[in-house]
Design a protein around this motif. Structure first.
Motif, PDB file in Angstrom:
ATOM      1  N   ALA A 107       0.830  -1.209   0.000  1.00  0.00           N
ATOM      2  CA  ALA A 107       0.000   0.000   0.000  1.00  0.00           C
ATOM      3  C   ALA A 107       0.868   1.265   0.000  1.00  0.00           C
ATOM      4  CB  ALA A 107      -0.938   0.002   1.205  1.00  0.00           C
ATOM      5  N   GLU A 108       1.919   1.271   0.837  1.00  0.00           N
ATOM      6  CA  GLU A 108       2.831   2.421   0.875  1.00  0.00           C
ATOM      7  C   GLU A 108       3.533   2.583  -0.477  1.00  0.00           C
ATOM      8  OE1 GLU A 108       4.343   2.584   5.514  1.00  0.00           O
ATOM      9  OE2 GLU A 108       5.188   1.046   4.190  1.00  0.00           O
ATOM     10  N   ALA A 109       3.931   1.468  -1.046  1.00  0.00           N
ATOM     11  CA  ALA A 109       4.618   1.501  -2.348  1.00  0.00           C
ATOM     12  C   ALA A 109       3.712   2.106  -3.418  1.00  0.00           C
ATOM     13  CB  ALA A 109       5.069   0.100  -2.751  1.00  0.00           C
ATOM     14  N   LYS A 110       2.437   1.714  -3.418  1.00  0.00           N
ATOM     15  CA  LYS A 110       1.484   2.273  -4.387  1.00  0.00           C
ATOM     16  C   LYS A 110       1.403   3.786  -4.247  1.00  0.00           C
ATOM     17  CE  LYS A 110      -1.816  -1.447  -4.268  1.00  0.00           C
ATOM     18  NZ  LYS A 110      -3.219  -1.816  -4.064  1.00  0.00           N
ATOM     19  N   ASP A 111       1.269   4.233  -2.997  1.00  0.00           N
ATOM     20  CA  ASP A 111       1.161   5.667  -2.752  1.00  0.00           C
ATOM     21  C   ASP A 111       2.410   6.411  -3.226  1.00  0.00           C
ATOM     22  OD1 ASP A 111      -1.350   5.294  -1.664  1.00  0.00           O
ATOM     23  OD2 ASP A 111      -0.635   5.318   0.427  1.00  0.00           O
ATOM     24  N   ILE A 112       3.573   5.881  -2.893  1.00  0.00           N
ATOM     25  CA  ILE A 112       4.835   6.513  -3.282  1.00  0.00           C
ATOM     26  C   ILE A 112       4.966   6.561  -4.805  1.00  0.00           C
ATOM     27  CG2 ILE A 112       7.349   6.216  -3.272  1.00  0.00           C
ATOM     28  CD1 ILE A 112       6.996   5.114  -0.350  1.00  0.00           C
ATOM     29  N   LEU A 113       4.636   5.461  -5.463  1.00  0.00           N
ATOM     30  CA  LEU A 113       4.738   5.409  -6.922  1.00  0.00           C
ATOM     31  C   LEU A 113       3.754   6.378  -7.584  1.00  0.00           C
ATOM     32  CD1 LEU A 113       5.202   1.566  -7.393  1.00  0.00           C
ATOM     33  CD2 LEU A 113       6.930   3.346  -7.813  1.00  0.00           C
ATOM     34  N   LYS A 114       2.554   6.500  -7.019  1.00  0.00           N
ATOM     35  CA  LYS A 114       1.574   7.438  -7.567  1.00  0.00           C
ATOM     36  C   LYS A 114       2.068   8.877  -7.437  1.00  0.00           C
ATOM     37  CE  LYS A 114      -2.562   4.607  -6.866  1.00  0.00           C
ATOM     38  NZ  LYS A 114      -3.786   4.405  -6.080  1.00  0.00           N
ATOM     39  N   VAL A 115       2.648   9.207  -6.280  1.00  0.00           N
ATOM     40  CA  VAL A 115       3.172  10.560  -6.068  1.00  0.00           C
ATOM     41  C   VAL A 115       4.322  10.836  -7.031  1.00  0.00           C
ATOM     42  CG1 VAL A 115       4.441  12.022  -4.423  1.00  0.00           C
ATOM     43  CG2 VAL A 115       2.417  10.757  -3.672  1.00  0.00           C
ATOM     44  N   ARG A 116       5.234   9.883  -7.166  1.00  0.00           N
ATOM     45  CA  ARG A 116       6.361  10.058  -8.089  1.00  0.00           C
ATOM     46  C   ARG A 116       5.878  10.269  -9.514  1.00  0.00           C
ATOM     47  NH1 ARG A 116      10.692   5.317  -6.560  1.00  0.00           N
ATOM     48  NH2 ARG A 116      11.185   6.028  -4.449  1.00  0.00           N
TER      49      ARG A 116
END
Length: 156
Positions: free
Chosen positions: A96-105
């Protein structure tokens, strides 16, 4: 080129400015190409992390090893994702954290791409202005030639 005082100097200055704009535009287009590749990579990573939702631990998967090549592997965990944070450093995050980080990037890269496109459009406008001025210089020079002739008119 033009008989107007400073006409040739003005043309040289405009040409130099035009060449500077062209070099800037080329650099920006290269940056846009890189941002497009980055955005595509982030999208692929995001899709892979989202695919973990339906994956099963132990499921056989293809693991990318670069240059469009893959090896067969088994999914050991679908809870943790290792993300590159730059400078050769990677950190482990939940899916879930990875998804959020990738979306922000991805959003940041797309915003950067948008800004580059805006700068490129402004440079293009300036280049068009220079082209119009150069066209006026050329037309003025042609009119000057026709008015004064080449010295051969009326000669039989």
């Amino acid at each position: 080129m033009s008989s107007a005082p400073g006409g040739e100097e003005e043309v040289r200055r405009l040409l130099a400015t035009y060449q500077q704009y062209q070099a800037q535009a080329d650099g920006i287009m290269h940056q846009l190409s890189l941002t497009q590749m980055t955005a595509e990579g982030l999208e692929r990573a995001l899709l892979a992390v989202e695919a973990l939702d339906t994956a099963q631990v132990g499921q056989e998967i293809l693991v990318p090893i670069g240059s469009g090549s893959f090896i067969h592997g088994s999914l050991a965990s679908k809870e943790k994702v290792v993300l590159n944070v730059g400078a050769g450093v990677s950190i482990e995050k939940t899916a879930a954290e990875a998804k959020d980080i990738l979306k922000v990037r991805k959003a940041e890269v797309l915003e950067g791409s948008k800004k580059l496109n805006e700068v490129l459009a402004k440079i293009d406008q300036e280049m068009q202005k220079i082209q119009a001025i150069m066209q006026q210089f050329e037309e003025g020079a042609q009119q000057h030639q026709h008015q004064h002739g080449t010295g051969s008119e009326g000669v039989v």
